[in-house]
Write a protein that holds these residues in place. Structure first.
Motif, PDB file in Angstrom:
ATOM      1  N   SER A 112       0.800  -1.208  -0.150  1.00  0.00           N
ATOM      2  CA  SER A 112      -0.206  -0.029  -0.012  1.00  0.00           C
ATOM      3  C   SER A 112       0.678   1.071  -0.020  1.00  0.00           C
ATOM      4  CB  SER A 112      -0.886  -0.140   1.279  1.00  0.00           C
ATOM      5  OG  SER A 112      -1.644   1.354   1.256  1.00  0.00           O
ATOM      6  N   PRO A 113       0.131   2.179  -0.897  1.00  0.00           N
ATOM      7  CA  PRO A 113       1.450   3.444  -0.676  1.00  0.00           C
ATOM      8  C   PRO A 113       1.212   4.279   0.341  1.00  0.00           C
ATOM      9  CG  PRO A 113      -0.619   3.793  -2.371  1.00  0.00           C
ATOM     10  CD  PRO A 113      -0.604   2.298  -1.615  1.00  0.00           C
ATOM     11  N   PHE A 114       0.278   4.028   1.296  1.00  0.00           N
ATOM     12  CA  PHE A 114       0.036   4.670   2.507  1.00  0.00           C
ATOM     13  C   PHE A 114       0.237   3.877   3.839  1.00  0.00           C
ATOM     14  CE2 PHE A 114      -2.751   7.346  -0.524  1.00  0.00           C
ATOM     15  CZ  PHE A 114      -1.868   8.264  -0.779  1.00  0.00           C
ATOM     16  N   PRO A 115       0.737   4.449   4.985  1.00  0.00           N
ATOM     17  CA  PRO A 115       0.421   3.659   6.147  1.00  0.00           C
ATOM     18  C   PRO A 115      -1.021   3.757   6.586  1.00  0.00           C
ATOM     19  CG  PRO A 115       1.171   5.935   6.439  1.00  0.00           C
ATOM     20  CD  PRO A 115       1.017   6.073   5.224  1.00  0.00           C
ATOM     21  N   ASP A 116      -1.201   2.426   7.541  1.00  0.00           N
ATOM     22  CA  ASP A 116      -2.392   2.112   7.837  1.00  0.00           C
ATOM     23  C   ASP A 116      -2.348   2.228   9.390  1.00  0.00           C
ATOM     24  OD1 ASP A 116      -5.062   1.250   7.965  1.00  0.00           O
ATOM     25  OD2 ASP A 116      -4.809  -0.609   6.720  1.00  0.00           O
ATOM     26  N   ILE A 117      -3.473   1.692  10.033  1.00  0.00           N
ATOM     27  CA  ILE A 117      -3.623   1.851  11.637  1.00  0.00           C
ATOM     28  C   ILE A 117      -2.642   0.750  12.248  1.00  0.00           C
ATOM     29  CG2 ILE A 117      -5.416   0.206  11.565  1.00  0.00           C
ATOM     30  CD1 ILE A 117      -6.732   1.711  13.997  1.00  0.00           C
ATOM     31  N   GLY A 118      -2.248  -0.127  11.556  1.00  0.00           N
ATOM     32  CA  GLY A 118      -1.427  -1.328  12.054  1.00  0.00           C
ATOM     33  C   GLY A 118      -2.250  -2.407  12.551  1.00  0.00           C
ATOM     34  N   THR A 293     -12.994   6.401  -1.547  1.00  0.00           N
ATOM     35  CA  THR A 293     -12.968   5.559  -0.539  1.00  0.00           C
ATOM     36  C   THR A 293     -12.994   6.194   0.795  1.00  0.00           C
ATOM     37  OG1 THR A 293     -11.663   4.276  -1.915  1.00  0.00           O
ATOM     38  CG2 THR A 293     -11.706   3.646   0.557  1.00  0.00           C
ATOM     39  N   ARG A 294     -13.971   5.708   1.850  1.00  0.00           N
ATOM     40  CA  ARG A 294     -14.115   5.961   3.148  1.00  0.00           C
ATOM     41  C   ARG A 294     -13.840   4.837   3.998  1.00  0.00           C
ATOM     42  NH1 ARG A 294     -16.858   5.753   7.979  1.00  0.00           N
ATOM     43  NH2 ARG A 294     -17.073   7.801   9.288  1.00  0.00           N
ATOM     44  N   ASP A 295     -12.588   4.845   4.812  1.00  0.00           N
ATOM     45  CA  ASP A 295     -12.151   3.649   5.544  1.00  0.00           C
ATOM     46  C   ASP A 295     -11.960   4.087   6.971  1.00  0.00           C
ATOM     47  OD1 ASP A 295     -11.274   1.149   6.195  1.00  0.00           O
ATOM     48  OD2 ASP A 295      -9.394   1.432   5.099  1.00  0.00           O
ATOM     49  N   SER A 296     -12.888   3.184   7.822  1.00  0.00           N
ATOM     50  CA  SER A 296     -12.325   3.615   9.125  1.00  0.00           C
ATOM     51  C   SER A 296     -12.149   2.213  10.091  1.00  0.00           C
ATOM     52  CB  SER A 296     -13.711   4.326   9.911  1.00  0.00           C
ATOM     53  OG  SER A 296     -14.642   3.409   9.698  1.00  0.00           O
ATOM     54  N   LYS A 297     -11.281   2.378  10.875  1.00  0.00           N
ATOM     55  CA  LYS A 297     -10.881   1.138  11.942  1.00  0.00           C
ATOM     56  C   LYS A 297     -10.746   1.731  13.208  1.00  0.00           C
ATOM     57  CE  LYS A 297      -8.119  -1.367   8.051  1.00  0.00           C
ATOM     58  NZ  LYS A 297      -8.067   0.109   7.341  1.00  0.00           N
ATOM     59  N   PHE A 298     -11.270   0.726  14.260  1.00  0.00           N
ATOM     60  CA  PHE A 298     -11.365   1.215  15.623  1.00  0.00           C
ATOM     61  C   PHE A 298     -10.762  -0.071  16.317  1.00  0.00           C
ATOM     62  CE2 PHE A 298     -13.468   0.987  19.679  1.00  0.00           C
ATOM     63  CZ  PHE A 298     -13.249   2.361  20.185  1.00  0.00           C
ATOM     64  N   PHE A 299      -9.445   0.220  17.058  1.00  0.00           N
ATOM     65  CA  PHE A 299      -8.980  -0.971  17.738  1.00  0.00           C
ATOM     66  C   PHE A 299      -9.203  -0.694  19.190  1.00  0.00           C
ATOM     67  CE2 PHE A 299      -5.601  -2.876  20.117  1.00  0.00           C
ATOM     68  CZ  PHE A 299      -5.673  -4.473  19.746  1.00  0.00           C
ATOM     69  N   ARG A 300      -9.488  -1.892  19.955  1.00  0.00           N
ATOM     70  CA  ARG A 300      -9.801  -1.704  21.568  1.00  0.00           C
ATOM     71  C   ARG A 300      -9.300  -2.851  22.376  1.00  0.00           C
ATOM     72  NH1 ARG A 300     -15.626  -0.969  24.231  1.00  0.00           N
ATOM     73  NH2 ARG A 300     -14.926  -0.669  26.454  1.00  0.00           N
ATOM     74  N   PHE A 301      -8.330  -2.618  23.182  1.00  0.00           N
ATOM     75  CA  PHE A 301      -7.865  -3.799  24.139  1.00  0.00           C
ATOM     76  C   PHE A 301      -8.537  -3.349  25.704  1.00  0.00           C
ATOM     77  CE2 PHE A 301      -5.038  -5.206  27.445  1.00  0.00           C
ATOM     78  CZ  PHE A 301      -4.936  -6.589  26.811  1.00  0.00           C
ATOM     79  N   TYR A 326      -9.115   5.334  13.696  1.00  0.00           N
ATOM     80  CA  TYR A 326      -8.288   5.816  12.396  1.00  0.00           C
ATOM     81  C   TYR A 326      -9.428   6.077  11.257  1.00  0.00           C
ATOM     82  CZ  TYR A 326      -6.029   5.063   7.950  1.00  0.00           C
ATOM     83  OH  TYR A 326      -5.803   5.231   6.538  1.00  0.00           O
ATOM     84  N   ILE A 327      -9.478   6.931  10.555  1.00  0.00           N
ATOM     85  CA  ILE A 327     -10.448   7.296   9.432  1.00  0.00           C
ATOM     86  C   ILE A 327      -9.517   7.982   8.318  1.00  0.00           C
ATOM     87  CG2 ILE A 327     -11.119   9.412  10.280  1.00  0.00           C
ATOM     88  CD1 ILE A 327     -13.813   8.605   9.235  1.00  0.00           C
ATOM     89  N   ALA A 328      -9.866   7.468   7.111  1.00  0.00           N
ATOM     90  CA  ALA A 328      -9.279   8.006   6.184  1.00  0.00           C
ATOM     91  C   ALA A 328     -10.223   8.112   4.914  1.00  0.00           C
ATOM     92  CB  ALA A 328      -8.043   6.951   5.434  1.00  0.00           C
ATOM     93  N   TYR A 329      -9.924   9.141   4.069  1.00  0.00           N
ATOM     94  CA  TYR A 329     -10.749   9.409   2.706  1.00  0.00           C
ATOM     95  C   TYR A 329      -9.801   9.506   1.738  1.00  0.00           C
ATOM     96  CZ  TYR A 329     -14.784  11.023   6.140  1.00  0.00           C
ATOM     97  OH  TYR A 329     -15.549  10.821   7.021  1.00  0.00           O
ATOM     98  N   ASN A 330     -10.067   8.973   0.495  1.00  0.00           N
ATOM     99  CA  ASN A 330      -9.654   8.859  -0.716  1.00  0.00           C
ATOM    100  C   ASN A 330     -10.512   9.488  -1.795  1.00  0.00           C
ATOM    101  OD1 ASN A 330      -6.701   8.287  -0.098  1.00  0.00           O
ATOM    102  ND2 ASN A 330      -7.663   6.452   0.934  1.00  0.00           N
ATOM    103  N   ASN A 331     -10.001  10.559  -2.526  1.00  0.00           N
ATOM    104  CA  ASN A 331     -10.618  10.712  -3.712  1.00  0.00           C
ATOM    105  C   ASN A 331      -9.723  10.842  -4.907  1.00  0.00           C
ATOM    106  OD1 ASN A 331     -13.838  11.803  -3.751  1.00  0.00           O
ATOM    107  ND2 ASN A 331     -12.823  12.452  -1.821  1.00  0.00           N
ATOM    108  N   ARG A 356      -7.165  10.858   9.808  1.00  0.00           N
ATOM    109  CA  ARG A 356      -7.049  10.882  11.341  1.00  0.00           C
ATOM    110  C   ARG A 356      -6.779   9.795  11.982  1.00  0.00           C
ATOM    111  NH1 ARG A 356     -11.712  13.766  10.310  1.00  0.00           N
ATOM    112  NH2 ARG A 356     -13.016  12.514  11.457  1.00  0.00           N
ATOM    113  N   TYR A 357      -5.989   9.806  12.993  1.00  0.00           N
ATOM    114  CA  TYR A 357      -5.580   8.592  13.913  1.00  0.00           C
ATOM    115  C   TYR A 357      -5.241   8.957  15.311  1.00  0.00           C
ATOM    116  CZ  TYR A 357      -2.459   5.020  15.790  1.00  0.00           C
ATOM    117  OH  TYR A 357      -1.831   4.228  16.567  1.00  0.00           O
ATOM    118  N   GLY A 358      -5.630   8.262  16.064  1.00  0.00           N
ATOM    119  CA  GLY A 358      -5.183   8.620  17.447  1.00  0.00           C
ATOM    120  C   GLY A 358      -6.296   8.182  18.593  1.00  0.00           C
TER     121      GLY A 358
END
Length: 650
Positions: A112-118, A293-301, A326-331, A356-358
């Motif tokens: 992927s050309p961009f970093p992700d949430i991990g 693309t609208r892509d959102s991820k949410f990690f919880r421990f 984490y949420i990302a938008y790509n047009n 946006r991440y954090g």
């Protein structure tokens, strides 16, 4: 479990309702099974539409490559009959299906050309944009995949797709897993819901496709066996042989969840088209397109009470609830030019991205973290080319994201291959990528003191040169990868960038030998890390050898059977350890794993139904108890499981 059964019965109900729709002449349209009755194998009579071929049931990939729905029974189908529904030769399963995997090999293509949430240990069963398919079918079509779980539970993967017209298709799919596992606190419960559509206007002037995906991955985290339980397992203590749930584990109240939602669509409009006077086929000279693309991820421990003996000091004595969003938008806007006069198809594209991440606030005030969010945007420029001269094909793609932000970087992929009918295909490829590490390497917060950091890492550089040959005499592939600034988690679960280069060689060879009704399918992979083996570790040899028998039984050949045994082995190496708080793998220098396993299977096909019986790890009866998926996490003991894949074509 109830959720999986509900989806199953809903799809069955839809299929039954649709199957009762009568044709204009009052008769019921149906598709007899191929190779039965008086219908040839390559044609299926359907009263609703006259005559329909089995090749009319098409699967269309994200890249618009087309295959057909396949109901055959082959050894490759046996390899893919798992909850991923992929050949997992380069992966080592944890004992319970639905859990994570240890990598036995790595693939550095299509980065992927961009970093992700991990949190990559959660991502093996994640459906990326490229994993969602589109369909074109002349009649409503359903596929059900079912497999029993470990101890309690099951896997269900259900698909229903139909064309409302020749140009408009909708597909609904759901894969649900719930498996209790043999060991304490090892429940896995995941769900992947996808809905996709594809439409084009009568003359193909305008086309649109898209999908929505809602995915959730829940796992109980047990932290592996305690030292006492680990010793009892290795020494084959008879008190625990029949009931692994009696063994103590390091965590008794921890859980992790990854939720992901994605909305994607792509549409194109022909600005200019002409006709080839030689072949009399339309082709697009100029096409304008846009994708979103609208892509959102949410990690919880979360944990009922802290466990300082596993994760270290903590700021609270109450429950742990670490949340990362984490949420990302790509047009993307692109222009296609397609003509035989320029040897193929060109695309020029530009993309606007933001992320946006954090965390909502600073979760630990004692560790000196100053940021709780990372955010930014970028503009990318790129081009693609797909060319062809006879049997020689060239594909190239490049993208540049200028600037100094965390999305900046560049990538280039090139591929050339020569295909000689079905005799052989020779391919060479090169890939160059420079991008920042995933966001959880750059910023992470937790109630546990040791799991807080903010880093200003530099870009990772990955360069891969490879080639492959696929032929009737066998398949082989080779890849040479160089990685600069390789980023990993060290023995203390801290993110680190390697100061040198990692040089990684992977060579894989596959060949099947057959005599009559018997066949021996072999795959061997050799790997070598010439530099950087202190931080990048893989087994030197991985092999899989399957001896099997195939035949048709009973009068009229109603039953095709496949009976065989699979031997798997990988050489010992210091595999990475699993960290449940990070959902990542980290370095460790204490434990080596590497062992053989033997599985036995009995598969059968009745009409369009494939039935699978498998006995996993029968070698556990005679070998030492030294089989692990990762340090402190035993691989599965002997177990028998059942499953099936069933297609309906109404």
């Amino acid at each position: 479990m109830k959720k999986n059964l509900l989806v199953f019965f809903c799809l069955i109900s839809v299929q039954i309702i649709v199957s009762q729709i009568r044709n204009v002449d009052g008769s019921l349209g149906r598709i007899p099974r191929r190779g039965s009755d008086s219908i040839p194998d390559n044609e299926i009579s359907v009263k609703l539409s006259g005559k329909t071929k089995y090749t009319d049931y098409k699967i269309i990939s994200h890249k618009n490559d087309t295959t057909i729905i396949d109901t055959t029974l082959t050894i490759q189908k046996e390899y893919k009959f798992n909850f991923l529904r992929k050949d997992n030769f380069e992966l080592l399963e944890f004992h319970n299906q639905g859990q994570t995997f240890t990598n036995l090999g790595y693939d550095f293509t299509n980065i992927s050309p961009f970093p992700d949430i991990g949190f990559r240990a959660k991502m093996f069963n994640y459906f990326h944009i490229e994993d969602v398919n589109y369909y074109q079918v002349p009649t409503p079509t359903t596929e059900i995949m079912y497999r029993t779980g470990m101890e309690q539970g099951q896997v269900l993967d259900a698909l229903f797709t139909t064309n409302f017209s020749k140009r408009f298709n909708v597909a609904l799919a759901y894969k649900g897993i719930r498996s209790l596992g043999k060991y304490r606190r090892s429940l896995a419960s995941t769900g992947n819901f996808r809905v996709s559509f594809r439409y084009e206007t009568p003359k193909g002037q305008y086309t649109i496709k898209g999908h929505a995906a809602n995915q959730d991955f829940f796992h109980q985290e047990n932290g592996g066996l305690t030292p006492t339980a680990l010793e009892a397992f290795i020494n084959d203590d008879p008190n625990f042989n029949s009931n692994r749930a009696r063994m103590d584990v390091n965590l008794s109240n921890a859980e992790s969840t990854l939720d992901a939602k994605r909305l994607y669509f792509e549409h194109t409009f022909k600005l200019l088209s002409s006709k080839d006077s030689v072949t009399q086929k339309d082709f697009s000279n100029l096409k304008l397109g846009h994708s979103f693309t609208r892509d959102s991820k949410f990690f919880r421990f979360n944990q009922g009470a802290p466990t300082t003996g596993v994760f270290g000091e903590v700021i609270t004595s109450s429950g742990i609830d670490d949340k990362t969003a984490y949420i990302a938008y790509n047009n993307e806007l692109f222009l296609d030019f397609n003509s035989k006069y320029v040897l193929g198809k060109f695309r020029v594209k530009t993309m606007l991205s933001n992320y946006r991440y954090g965390y909502e606030n600073l979760q630990n005030s004692t560790v000196g973290i100053t940021k709780n969010k990372l955010k930014g945007n970028a503009v990318s420029l790129g081009a693609d080319w797909n060319g062809r001269i006879g049997n020689f094909h060239i594909n190239a793609s490049g993208m540049l994201t200028p600037g100094s932000g965390r999305l900046s970087g560049n990538s280039f992929k090139g591929e050339a291959f020569y295909k000689k009918d079905s005799v052989f295909t020779i391919k060479s490829n090169v890939e160059i990528s420079n991008r920042f590490p995933n966001f959880n390497f750059l910023l992470h917060q937790s109630s546990y003191d040791a799991y807080n950091w903010e880093n200003n890492f530099v870009q990772e550089g990955t360069r891969t040169l490879g080639g492959s040959i696929a032929s009737k005499w066998g398949d082989a592939s080779i890849a040479l990868t160089n990685i600069s600034n390789y980023t990993y988690f060290d023995e203390n679960s801290k993110p680190v960038q390697f100061s040198g280069d990692v040089n990684y060689l992977k060579l894989k060879v596959s060949k099947e030998f057959s005599v009559g009704k018997f066949a021996l399918d072999n795959t061997v992979m050799y790997q070598k890390v010439a530099n950087g083996d202190s931080v990048f570790r893989v087994p030197e040899i991985v092999t899989r050898n399957t001896l099997y028998y195939t035949d048709e039984w009973f009068k009229g050949n109603p039953l095709l059977v496949q009976i065989g045994t699979t031997f798997k082995y990988f050489t010992k190496y210091k595999a990475n350890a699993y960290d449940p708080l990070l959902a990542e793998f980290r370095l460790q220098n204490e434990t080596e794993i590497g062992y053989p396993t033997v599985d036995v299977f009995f598969n059968a096909r009745v009409r369009r139904t494939r039935i699978y019986f498998k006995a996993d790890n029968i070698s556990s009866f005679v070998l030492k108890k030294n089989y692990f998926s990762a340090p402190n996490y035993p691989y599965r003991d002997f177990v028998i499981r059942f499953g099936l894949v069933w297609n309906w074509f109404i």
